[in-house]
Design an enzyme around this catalytic site. Structure first.
Site, PDB file in Angstrom:
ATOM      1  N   ARG A  54      52.926 -24.888  25.189  1.00 49.32           N
ATOM      2  CA  ARG A  54      53.100 -24.089  23.979  1.00 49.32           C
ATOM      3  C   ARG A  54      53.636 -24.920  22.810  1.00 49.32           C
ATOM      4  O   ARG A  54      53.100 -24.871  21.697  1.00 49.32           O
ATOM      5  CB  ARG A  54      54.045 -22.907  24.247  1.00 49.32           C
ATOM      6  N   THR A  55      54.698 -25.687  23.046  1.00 48.03           N
ATOM      7  CA  THR A  55      55.319 -26.400  21.926  1.00 48.03           C
ATOM      8  C   THR A  55      54.377 -27.459  21.358  1.00 48.03           C
ATOM      9  O   THR A  55      54.154 -27.535  20.147  1.00 48.03           O
ATOM     10  CB  THR A  55      56.643 -27.049  22.365  1.00 48.03           C
ATOM     11  N   LYS A  84      56.795 -50.076  29.404  1.00 46.32           N
ATOM     12  CA  LYS A  84      57.022 -51.528  29.440  1.00 46.32           C
ATOM     13  C   LYS A  84      58.472 -51.875  29.114  1.00 46.32           C
ATOM     14  O   LYS A  84      58.833 -53.053  29.050  1.00 46.32           O
ATOM     15  CB  LYS A  84      56.097 -52.211  28.431  1.00 46.32           C
ATOM     16  N   ARG A 105      59.593 -34.608  21.892  1.00 48.45           N
ATOM     17  CA  ARG A 105      60.272 -34.026  23.055  1.00 48.45           C
ATOM     18  C   ARG A 105      60.697 -35.170  23.956  1.00 48.45           C
ATOM     19  O   ARG A 105      59.915 -36.087  24.219  1.00 48.45           O
ATOM     20  CB  ARG A 105      59.372 -33.062  23.817  1.00 48.45           C
ATOM     21  N   HIS A 133      66.609 -26.925  21.816  1.00 48.43           N
ATOM     22  CA  HIS A 133      65.194 -26.695  21.481  1.00 48.43           C
ATOM     23  C   HIS A 133      65.193 -25.787  20.247  1.00 48.43           C
ATOM     24  O   HIS A 133      64.857 -24.607  20.321  1.00 48.43           O
ATOM     25  CB  HIS A 133      64.499 -26.023  22.654  1.00 48.43           C
TER      26      HIS A 133
END
Length: 322
Positions: A54-55, A84, A105, A133
């Site tokens: 959704r986000t 890396k 995120r 959030h």
């Protein structure tokens, strides 16, 4: 409204929230009219170190609906130079030169703040570990206002994984901006709300109580905000996860105890904490809630990039051509 970074819910005051919601309402009209080109020429970097449906997709759709472009990686933890050994700070410095806004995120709490401290372009926190959030909390409040007509004078039950639930944490920060809000915290012992949120609510004179019997309080609530028990946050603590899983479930029987004018919300994804037969009930607001995420995120992108709203149809009328 003009914004730069969007890192923490408590950075927003009530006036800012009201302006954001007003812009989101305009964005609903923009979508109905076919979108806008106000972000044409702008590039959004979608930097997700954790999985998202959704986000991530709502942010990318929001940027495209506004005429902008998107660069992204499906899983930055695996498919970027972080594999890396590149630091978050170096990644942000590089992407700041490629894009105009970064939606990020991350699996670590506080990562969004670290990114914002060194980024030359706006950082929007799309969830950082068990921290916050904020954009989810904005759309949650927007949904409550749309569904019930107000946020003041409401009683809200937050249910489920309150220790690890960054959506609930951010929502509590925002609820403290409103008047006469009462919060019931309903959670298994192993995932009860952390002390920092309870202390914040106390400092802002928000009434809350910790409860164990969801059915007993169900008739009192205007909003029942259910959350998933997040298995991925338990690590090897399998016994704790099993002790929390399935304790609180919203089903038809619980709905019968709730008022007819109340609503059920969930940040999604759900597993088994809301039964499928609840979906058909008009009080089930969680899919409408997810849709509202598009409008809020369109509003945030426009505000971060300093652009006023111009629907496509309006632009056609003014310019005489497409």
């Amino acid at each position: 409204m003009r914004l730069h970074h969007v890192v923490a819910a408590q950075d927003f005051n009530r006036v800012m929230l009201e302006e954001l919601f007003a812009t989101a309402r305009e964005m609903e009209e923009v979508v109905e009219q076919g979108g806008s080109r106000i972000l044409e020429g702008y590039i959004m970097a979608s930097l997700f170190y954790e999985e998202s449906t959704r986000t991530r997709f709502s942010f990318e759709t929001a940027m495209l609906r506004l005429g902008g472009s998107v660069i992204s990686t499906e899983n930055a933890r695996q498919f970027s130079s972080v594999s890396k050994g590149e630091t978050l700070e170096d990644t942000i410095r590089i992407l700041s030169g490629y894009s105009d806004v970064i939606v990020m995120r991350h699996y670590e709490s506080g990562a969004a703040r670290r990114a914002a401290d060194i980024s030359r372009v706006p950082i929007i926190n799309a969830g950082d570990g068990t921290g916050q959030h904020p954009t989810q909390a904005f759309l949650d409040l927007y949904t409550i206002e749309k569904e019930l007509g107000r946020i003041d004078n409401l009683t809200i039950a937050v249910v489920g994984d309150l220790a690890n639930g960054r959506t609930v944490r951010s929502l509590c920060y925002l609820l403290a901006k409103y008047r006469n809000v009462r919060i019931f915290m309903v959670a298994p012992e192993v995932v009860k709300m952390r002390e920092d949120i309870k202390e914040y609510l106390c400092r802002h004179d928000v009434r809350f109580t910790e409860e164990s019997d969801l059915r007993a309080i169900a008739p009192e609530v205007d909003v029942l905000y259910q959350t998933r028990i997040q298995k991925e946050r338990f690590g090897d603590r399998t016994e704790d996860y099993l002790a929390a899983k399935g304790v609180y479930v919203v089903d038809r029987n619980l709905l019968r105890a709730m008022r007819s004018d109340s609503i059920v919300m969930h940040p999604l994804p759900r597993v088994d904490e809301i039964t499928i037969d609840v979906d058909a009930d008009p009080r089930a607001a969680y899919f409408r809630q997810a849709q509202n995420g598009l409008f809020i995120r369109m509003a945030l992108l426009a505000a971060c990039l300093g652009r006023d709203i111009v629907p496509i149809q309006t632009a056609v009328t003014v310019n005489g051509n497409k």
